[in-house]
Write a protein that holds these residues in place. Structure first.
Motif, PDB file in Angstrom:
ATOM      1  N   HIS A 181      -3.013  12.461  -0.480  1.00  0.00           N
ATOM      2  CA  HIS A 181      -2.062  10.982  -1.950  1.00  0.00           C
ATOM      3  C   HIS A 181      -3.451  10.398  -1.526  1.00  0.00           C
ATOM      4  O   HIS A 181      -3.069   9.945  -3.367  1.00  0.00           O
ATOM      5  N   TYR A 232       2.306   2.572   2.980  1.00  0.00           N
ATOM      6  CA  TYR A 232       1.323   2.519   4.484  1.00  0.00           C
ATOM      7  C   TYR A 232       1.472   1.208   4.905  1.00  0.00           C
ATOM      8  O   TYR A 232      -0.078   0.610   5.642  1.00  0.00           O
ATOM      9  N   PHE A 254      -7.907  -2.549   6.525  1.00  0.00           N
ATOM     10  CA  PHE A 254      -7.048  -2.423   4.796  1.00  0.00           C
ATOM     11  C   PHE A 254      -6.934  -3.831   3.984  1.00  0.00           C
ATOM     12  O   PHE A 254      -7.374  -4.305   3.896  1.00  0.00           O
ATOM     13  N   ASN A 314     -10.647   9.800  10.209  1.00  0.00           N
ATOM     14  CA  ASN A 314     -11.554   9.118   9.870  1.00  0.00           C
ATOM     15  C   ASN A 314     -12.399   8.519  10.780  1.00  0.00           C
ATOM     16  O   ASN A 314     -12.426   8.388  11.329  1.00  0.00           O
ATOM     17  N   ARG A 356      -7.466   6.859  -6.629  1.00  0.00           N
ATOM     18  CA  ARG A 356      -6.186   7.728  -5.565  1.00  0.00           C
ATOM     19  C   ARG A 356      -4.718   8.235  -6.742  1.00  0.00           C
ATOM     20  O   ARG A 356      -3.819   9.252  -5.741  1.00  0.00           O
ATOM     21  N   ASP A 388       1.033  -1.576   0.427  1.00  0.00           N
ATOM     22  CA  ASP A 388       0.252   0.291  -0.001  1.00  0.00           C
ATOM     23  C   ASP A 388       0.901   1.332   0.098  1.00  0.00           C
ATOM     24  O   ASP A 388       0.478   2.340   0.572  1.00  0.00           O
ATOM     25  N   GLU A 443      -4.903  11.741  11.063  1.00  0.00           N
ATOM     26  CA  GLU A 443      -6.312  11.603  10.160  1.00  0.00           C
ATOM     27  C   GLU A 443      -7.483  10.818  10.948  1.00  0.00           C
ATOM     28  O   GLU A 443      -8.085  10.131  11.245  1.00  0.00           O
ATOM     29  N   VAL A 498       1.816   5.603  10.949  1.00  0.00           N
ATOM     30  CA  VAL A 498       1.311   4.427  10.355  1.00  0.00           C
ATOM     31  C   VAL A 498       0.840   3.381  11.523  1.00  0.00           C
ATOM     32  O   VAL A 498       1.357   1.993  11.633  1.00  0.00           O
ATOM     33  N   GLU A 535      -6.134   0.231  -4.242  1.00  0.00           N
ATOM     34  CA  GLU A 535      -7.291   0.590  -3.880  1.00  0.00           C
ATOM     35  C   GLU A 535      -8.278   0.384  -5.028  1.00  0.00           C
ATOM     36  O   GLU A 535      -9.414  -0.201  -4.921  1.00  0.00           O
ATOM     37  N   PHE A 540     -10.350  -2.071   1.352  1.00  0.00           N
ATOM     38  CA  PHE A 540      -9.632  -2.004   0.139  1.00  0.00           C
ATOM     39  C   PHE A 540     -10.849  -3.241   0.067  1.00  0.00           C
ATOM     40  O   PHE A 540      -9.659  -4.261  -1.089  1.00  0.00           O
TER      41      PHE A 540
HETATM   42  O1  TEU Z   1      -6.339   6.190   4.353  1.00  0.00           O
HETATM   43  C1  TEU Z   1      -7.267   6.083   4.702  1.00  0.00           C
HETATM   44  C2  TEU Z   1      -8.865   6.120   4.912  1.00  0.00           C
HETATM   45  O2  TEU Z   1      -9.661   5.598   5.252  1.00  0.00           O
HETATM   46  C3  TEU Z   1      -8.572   5.589   3.039  1.00  0.00           C
HETATM   47  O3  TEU Z   1      -9.467   4.682   2.828  1.00  0.00           O
HETATM   48  C4  TEU Z   1      -8.677   6.313   2.536  1.00  0.00           C
HETATM   49  O4  TEU Z   1      -9.499   6.963   3.069  1.00  0.00           O
HETATM   50  C5  TEU Z   1      -9.347   6.110   0.922  1.00  0.00           C
HETATM   51  O5  TEU Z   1      -8.201   5.233   0.323  1.00  0.00           O
HETATM   52  C6  TEU Z   1      -9.500   7.252  -0.190  1.00  0.00           C
HETATM   53  O6  TEU Z   1     -10.064   6.753  -1.561  1.00  0.00           O
HETATM   54  C7  TEU Z   1      -4.587   6.486   4.865  1.00  0.00           C
HETATM   55  C8  TEU Z   1      -4.073   6.761   4.305  1.00  0.00           C
HETATM   56  O7  TEU Z   1      -4.368   8.101   3.954  1.00  0.00           O
HETATM   57  C9  TEU Z   1      -4.329   6.086   2.804  1.00  0.00           C
HETATM   58  O8  TEU Z   1      -3.112   6.484   1.952  1.00  0.00           O
HETATM   59  C10 TEU Z   1      -3.277   4.224   3.106  1.00  0.00           C
HETATM   60  O9  TEU Z   1      -3.970   3.297   1.782  1.00  0.00           O
HETATM   61  C11 TEU Z   1      -5.059   3.734   4.237  1.00  0.00           C
HETATM   62  O10 TEU Z   1      -4.615   5.153   5.521  1.00  0.00           O
HETATM   63  C12 TEU Z   1      -4.039   2.170   4.699  1.00  0.00           C
HETATM   64  O11 TEU Z   1      -3.066   2.418   5.781  1.00  0.00           O
END
Ligand code: TEU
Length: 558
Positions: free
Chosen positions: A328, A61, A162, A254, A415, A58, A252, A98, A386, A143
C-alpha cells in the motif's frame, strides 16, 4: 510449525478492497464477500492494513482504539466472522500492529497532554524546548517538516516521526509496553494468526536524542531506526505474546540492513519470523537529504538483481526473506518498472516470475494479481497525506522540485497508485462501490478487472494462480539454493535454484525488445521441464534461442 515458509500471503488494503454498504469506503463485509475469490487465487494468508478505530489522518495508521474495529470498516463481530470464515478456507489472518505511534485522539494521548504529572504523560515522548525555544533537535518527520510539535498547555514538545496527529509512543515505559502486549493478546485470543508490524524498527529511541550533523533544517536518518533497546523490546514482546500464541510475525524493517535483518530474524534470538526490507525498492531513487524518496533515477535492473541476490545469499540457512514489489506504500510495478502499455501482460507476469522464483515468502498486494496500473491524477485528486505534505514542502515552499518533476515522481511511485479501488468488473466504479469512491478509480478498469481476468485463462490472474500452485507443490521453490547468473546483463534476469541434482532455472527478458542470442541457460544435457512461462509457445530449454519482449519462464532440469 513454520507455515509461513510455504505460504503466499495476500495484502488487503481494506479501505480500497470492496465496499458492501455503498458509502464509497471498503469494509470487512466486502472482504468476507471476496473470500471465495481469494481462495481461488490460492493464497494462504491475508494481511489486512489497519482497521482499528482511527481518525484516518494516515488512512488508519493513526489508531485511536486498538481493540475496536472502526465503524467505517464494520464491527468487531464482522472481524470475528472474517477470522472464522478465512480459517474455514485454510487461510490465516494477519493484522497490522501500529505500535510506534498512536493517533493523537487516542485516550492515552488525550490524557498525556493534560499535564506533566498525568499518569499517561510518559506513554509518549515529551521534551523541553532548547533555550531559544526551538525543538529539542533537528529530527525530521518522514511526512515532511520537523518531528517535534509544541504543546502550549504543558509547554513541551512531543515527538512524531510521522504526522503530528501520530505521536510516537514511549517504549521506554514498561506500562506502555504492557498495554501493547495486552492489545495483541486480545486479538490473538480472537484467532488472529500473526502480525505485520508497522515501522517496528523505529520503536527504540536513543535517549540522548542526538541531533543530526547536517546543514538541513530537518533530517530523517540513522537515529530514526535501530535504536539501542530495539531488540530487547522485541524479545520481550516475543516472550510476552508471540511465543505463547505462536504468532507469525513480519516486521516493517525501515532502516534495516542485512545485519539488523539478521538480528530480527535469527530464530535463536526469538524475535520475529521475517521483516520487510526496502533496499530493492530504491533502485529507481536518487535519495538526497532534501528530496528523500522523491529524488528519482531510471530503473536499474542490474542494481535490482544485485540487491535481491545479496539478500538471497545473506538471509540463507537460518534466516528467511520476504519477497515483494508492491504494497500500500509502493506503486504498481508493471507501470513503475515494467511496460503497462504494449507489454502489459508480459511485463506484469515477468516481474511476478522473477519474484516468486526466489527463496522466501512472497506477498501479493491487492490488484497486483490482475496487473493494476499506476494513475495520473491532478494533485487535488490525490488523497495521500505523504504526497500533499511533500508537494507543499518541496514544490510550493522550498521550490526544490518543479511541479512537473514532482508530479512525475508521484505518478511513478506515489502511494495512491496502490490505493485506487480494487477493480472487480467493468461496471460503474469497477464494481468497488455503488457510491462515490473515496479515491478515484483507475481509468483502465474496463480493461483490467477481476471478472475479465478470471474469465480469461491466459490472464495475469491465472498466471499468479499457477505460480502460487507451483510454490505449494514444488519443493525446489522453498529449499533450492539461489545463484544469480548473467549478473551484469542490463536486460536479462536469470538465476537458478538448486537442490541436489535438481535445479530450477528462472529466465526473463526484462526489456521490450527481443533478446538474442541467449547465453547458455543450462549445462545439463537432459532437457528440462517447462514449469511455467508467460508466452503460450515458449520452447524447451534445450532449443530456446530468443526471449521475446518480457518473456519469462521457469524450467526444472536434472
Ligand atoms: O510506513 C513506514 C515508512 O517508513 C513510510 O515512510 C513508507 O515507507 C513511505 O510512506 C513509503 O513512501 C508505514 C506504513 O506502511 C505507512 O502506510 C504509514 O503511513 C507509516 O508507516 C506510518 O504509520
Amino acid at each position: 510449525m513454520e507455515w509461513w515458509k510455504d505460504a503466499v500471503i495476500y495484502q488487503i488494503y481494506p479501505r480500497s478492497f470492496k465496499d458492501s454498504t455503498g458509502n464509497g469506503f471498503g469494509d470487512l463485509r466486502g472482504v468476507i464477500e471476496k473470500l471465495d475469490y481469494l481462495e481461488s487465487l490460492g493464497v494462504d494468508g491475508l494481511w489486512l492494513s489497519p482497521i482499528f478505530e482511527s481518525p484516518q489522518k494516515d488512512n488508519g495508521y493513526d489508531i485511536s482504539d486498538y481493540r475496536k474495529i472502526d465503524p467505517r470498516f464494520g464491527t468487531n463481530e464482522d472481524m470475528y466472522e472474517l477470522i472464522e470464515k478465512a480459517h474455514a478456507k485454510g487461510m490465516k489472518i494477519i493484522m497490522d500492529l501500529v505500535a510506534n505511534h498512536s493517533s493523537d485522539q487516542h485516550r492515552w494521548f488525550q490524557e498525556s497532554k493534560k499535564s506533566k504529572d498525568n499518569p499517561y504523560r510518559d506513554y509518549y515522548i515529551w521534551k523541553d524546548a532548547q533555550a531559544d525555544g526551538s525543538p529539542p533537535n533537528n529530527w525530521g518527520s518522514i511526512f515532511s517538516g520537523g518531528a517535534w510539535e509544541w504543546d502550549e498547555t504543558t509547554e513541551q514538545y512531543y515527538l512524531h516521526y510521522f504526522l503530528k496527529e501520530q505521536p510516537d509512543l514511549n517504549w521506554e515505559n514498561p506500562k506502555l509496553r504492557e498495554e501493547i502486549y495486552d492489545l495483541m493478546r486480545f486479538w490473538m485470543a480472537k484467532g488472529v494468526d500473526g502480525w505485520r508490524m508497522d515501522v517496528i524498527g523505529a520503536i527504540s529511541k536513543d535517549q540522548s536524542f542526538p541531533a543530526y550533523d547536517s546543514d538541513e533544517q530537518y533530517v530523517v536518518g540513522e537515529n530514526h531506526s535501530n535504536g539501542p533497546r530495539l531488540h530487547e523490546f522485541i524479545q520481550e514482546m516475543n516472550r510476552e505474546v508471540l511465543a505463547p500464541f505462536n504468532a507469525m510475525t513480519v516486521g516493517e524493517g525501515n532502516g534495516s540492513d542485512i545485519e539488523s535483518a539478521k538480528l530480527f530474524t535469527d530464530p535463536e534470538r526469538n524475535e520475529l519470523n521475517m521483516i520487510f526490507t526496502f533496499t530493492h525498492m530504491g533502485v529507481d531513487e536518487r535519495p538526497t537529504a532534501q528530496l528523500g524518496k522523491w529524488g528519482m533515477k531510471p530503473f536499474d535492473l542490474v542494481e535490482l538483481k544485485a540487491d535481491l541476490a545479496l539478500w538471497q545469499t545473506a538471509l540463507n540457512e537460518r534466516f528467511w526473506n520476504t519477497l515483494y514489489f508492491e504494497n500500500h506504500d509502493q506503486a504498481r510495478v508493471v507501470s513503475r518498472w515494467g511496460n503497462d502499455t504494449t507489454y502489459h501482460h508480459q511485463s506484469a507476469t515477468a516481474f511476478a516470475t522473477v519474484l516468486h522464483g526466489l527463496k522466501g515468502t512472497p506477498f501479493v498486494y491487492q490488484g497486483e494479481e490482475i496487473g493494476m496500473v499506476n494513475s495520473s491524477f491532478p494533485i487535488e485528486d490525490y488523497d495521500d497525506v505523504e504526497i500533499h505534505n511533500a508537494y507543499k514542502d518541496l514544490v510550493q515552499e522550498r521550490q526544490l522540485l518543479s511541479e512537473a518533476d514532482f508530479m512525475a515522481a508521484v505518478e511513478t511511485k506515489g502511494r495512491d497508485n496502490a490505493r485506487t479501488p480494487m477493480q472487480w468488473d467493468a461496471t460503474a466504479n469497477a464494481g468497488f462501490t455503488t457510491g462515490t469512491p473515496w479515491l478515484k478509480v483507475n481509468p483502465r478498469f474496463e480493461e483490467i478487472n477481476v471478472e475479465k481476468a478470471v474469465a480469461d485463462k491466459g490472464s495475469i490472474f491465472h498466471y499468479y494462480q499457477k505460480l502460487i500452485a507451483l510454490r505449494h507443490n514444488e519443493e525446489l521453490f522453498r529449499t533450492g539454493e539461489f545463484e544469480l547468473t548473467n549478473s551484469e546483463d542490463p536486460r536479462l534476469f536469470t538465476y537458478t535454484r538448486t537442490l541436489g541434482d535438481e535445479q530450477l532455472i528462472i529466465v526473463a527478458n526484462m526489456s521490450a525488445e527481443n533478446y538474442q542470442p541467449l547465453p547458455l541457460l543450462s549445462t545439463e544435457k537432459a532437457t528440462g521441464e517447462l514449469l511455467i512461462s508467460n508466452y503460450a509457445d515458449t520452447p524447451a530449454i534445450d532449443v530456446i534461442s530468443v526471449l521475446r519482449p518480457y518473456e519469462a519462464a521457469i524450467y526444472k532440469v536434472k
